[in-house]
Design an enzyme around this catalytic site. Sequence first.
Site, PDB file in Angstrom:
ATOM      1  N   ASN A   8      83.827  -0.223  27.161  1.00  0.00           N
ATOM      2  CA  ASN A   8      84.511   0.382  28.273  1.00  0.00           C
ATOM      3  C   ASN A   8      83.931   1.789  28.985  1.00  0.00           C
ATOM      4  O   ASN A   8      84.187   2.760  28.106  1.00  0.00           O
ATOM      5  CB  ASN A   8      85.908   0.529  28.000  1.00  0.00           C
ATOM      6  CG  ASN A   8      86.783   1.038  29.021  1.00  0.00           C
ATOM      7  OD1 ASN A   8      86.310   1.333  30.360  1.00  0.00           O
ATOM      8  ND2 ASN A   8      88.251   1.388  28.814  1.00  0.00           N
ATOM      9  N   LYS A  10      84.741   3.473  31.213  1.00  0.00           N
ATOM     10  CA  LYS A  10      85.592   4.635  32.017  1.00  0.00           C
ATOM     11  C   LYS A  10      84.872   4.946  33.291  1.00  0.00           C
ATOM     12  O   LYS A  10      84.111   4.119  33.841  1.00  0.00           O
ATOM     13  CB  LYS A  10      86.251   5.363  30.841  1.00  0.00           C
ATOM     14  CG  LYS A  10      86.770   4.738  29.801  1.00  0.00           C
ATOM     15  CD  LYS A  10      87.588   5.811  29.036  1.00  0.00           C
ATOM     16  CE  LYS A  10      88.126   4.836  27.685  1.00  0.00           C
ATOM     17  NZ  LYS A  10      88.992   5.907  27.024  1.00  0.00           N
ATOM     18  N   HIS A  88      95.040  -0.876  30.242  1.00  0.00           N
ATOM     19  CA  HIS A  88      94.508   0.259  29.714  1.00  0.00           C
ATOM     20  C   HIS A  88      95.503   1.428  29.743  1.00  0.00           C
ATOM     21  O   HIS A  88      95.856   1.696  30.747  1.00  0.00           O
ATOM     22  CB  HIS A  88      93.075   0.750  30.064  1.00  0.00           C
ATOM     23  CG  HIS A  88      92.258   1.620  29.098  1.00  0.00           C
ATOM     24  ND1 HIS A  88      92.866   2.623  28.921  1.00  0.00           N
ATOM     25  CD2 HIS A  88      91.483   1.446  28.237  1.00  0.00           C
ATOM     26  CE1 HIS A  88      92.164   3.602  27.980  1.00  0.00           C
ATOM     27  NE2 HIS A  88      91.255   2.600  27.496  1.00  0.00           N
ATOM     28  N   GLU A  90      95.176   4.318  30.016  1.00  0.00           N
ATOM     29  CA  GLU A  90      94.989   5.509  30.922  1.00  0.00           C
ATOM     30  C   GLU A  90      95.188   4.672  32.397  1.00  0.00           C
ATOM     31  O   GLU A  90      95.752   5.776  33.406  1.00  0.00           O
ATOM     32  CB  GLU A  90      93.197   5.612  31.169  1.00  0.00           C
ATOM     33  CG  GLU A  90      92.840   6.443  30.064  1.00  0.00           C
ATOM     34  CD  GLU A  90      91.533   6.385  29.323  1.00  0.00           C
ATOM     35  OE1 GLU A  90      90.520   5.716  30.022  1.00  0.00           O
ATOM     36  OE2 GLU A  90      91.226   6.651  28.224  1.00  0.00           O
ATOM     37  N   GLU A 158      95.297  -0.660  21.294  1.00  0.00           N
ATOM     38  CA  GLU A 158      94.640   0.801  21.282  1.00  0.00           C
ATOM     39  C   GLU A 158      95.713   1.796  21.171  1.00  0.00           C
ATOM     40  O   GLU A 158      96.388   2.064  22.180  1.00  0.00           O
ATOM     41  CB  GLU A 158      93.958   0.652  22.573  1.00  0.00           C
ATOM     42  CG  GLU A 158      92.869  -0.186  22.974  1.00  0.00           C
ATOM     43  CD  GLU A 158      91.922   0.515  23.883  1.00  0.00           C
ATOM     44  OE1 GLU A 158      90.548   0.602  23.481  1.00  0.00           O
ATOM     45  OE2 GLU A 158      92.213   0.685  24.970  1.00  0.00           O
ATOM     46  N   GLY A 164      89.828   8.462  22.481  1.00  0.00           N
ATOM     47  CA  GLY A 164      88.906   9.565  22.837  1.00  0.00           C
ATOM     48  C   GLY A 164      89.086  10.843  21.794  1.00  0.00           C
ATOM     49  O   GLY A 164      88.831  11.852  22.341  1.00  0.00           O
ATOM     50  N   SER A 203      88.589   5.442  19.275  1.00  0.00           N
ATOM     51  CA  SER A 203      87.684   5.907  18.455  1.00  0.00           C
ATOM     52  C   SER A 203      86.897   4.996  17.470  1.00  0.00           C
ATOM     53  O   SER A 203      86.837   5.437  16.087  1.00  0.00           O
ATOM     54  CB  SER A 203      88.468   7.144  17.752  1.00  0.00           C
ATOM     55  OG  SER A 203      88.938   8.234  18.615  1.00  0.00           O
TER      56      SER A 203
HETATM   57  P1  PGA Z   1      87.168   5.444  22.839  1.00  0.00           P
HETATM   58  O1  PGA Z   1      88.094   4.610  23.827  1.00  0.00           O
HETATM   59  O2  PGA Z   1      86.489   4.507  21.919  1.00  0.00           O
HETATM   60  O3  PGA Z   1      86.566   6.436  23.373  1.00  0.00           O
HETATM   61  O4  PGA Z   1      88.519   6.233  21.788  1.00  0.00           O
HETATM   62  C1  PGA Z   1      88.552   3.429  23.672  1.00  0.00           C
HETATM   63  C2  PGA Z   1      89.178   2.707  24.736  1.00  0.00           C
HETATM   64  O5  PGA Z   1      89.862   3.648  25.339  1.00  0.00           O
HETATM   65  O6  PGA Z   1      88.951   1.978  25.316  1.00  0.00           O
END
Ligand code: PGA
Length: 240
Positions: A8, A10, A88, A90, A158, A164, A203
């Site tokens: 992803n 983003k 997601h 976010e 997640e 992140g 992560s």
């Molecule tokens: P990350 O994000 O691997 O940077 O923690 C995962 C995600 O939000 O899909």
Amino acid sequence: MTPLVAGNWKMNGTRASLAEVDALEIDADVEVLICPPATLIADMIDRAPDGLDVGAQDCHAAASGAHTGDIAAAMVADLGGTFVIVGHSERRTDHGETDATVKAKAEAVIAAGLTAIVCVGETEAERDAGDALKIVGAQIAGSLPAGATAANTVIAYEPVWAIGTGRTPTLDDIAEVHDFMRNELAGHLGADAAGIRLLYGGSVKPGNAKEIFGIGNVNGGLVGGASLKAADFNAIIAAA
Ligand code: PGA
């Protein structure tokens, strides 16, 4: 079942970033997907090495219409995209998406002939309160599209606090949530639940991917930051 390693990107990347795709090492035993920003989907599909799936990070629930700035699942399909991430954290946080919104989007993805990756996961406060399973169970109940099958639906766990941040749950905690999700899906879908891929995200890095993917009921990963560089993403693909 074939594991799925999904990247992803983003809101990262311009056309120059597509050079990363040339350096990917696709493994025939792993399904590999990248969901770049919508602006890069078409060019990434043109440039994708054999075996790389390309998808979108979101779509609207409607098939078309007056929704400025949104894209429809059928538009992703028109480009040759095969997956759409929905729900997601976010999106849930930044855009106020509810379980009902996410369910409607996932159903739009399926109606367009694509596969929905439905994201769920608790916040840190919810985990600290001992509510992680309760939250994940409610999100699955509320977001699972009607007609979900192993072919058209993937669930990604997640934990919001792991995205992140470089922090991950313990392997036991991941296993507990994934076993719980499998059982919840069985309650909703019966025998079909056994074939639905359950991804862990938050992560995932080259250094922890192997142990996470080794957990029963973890059928791949949803990878943010570590999907942006081919070297890291290749190591994660190899770990699956
Ligand atoms: P990350 O994000 O691997 O940077 O923690 C995962 C995600 O939000 O899909």
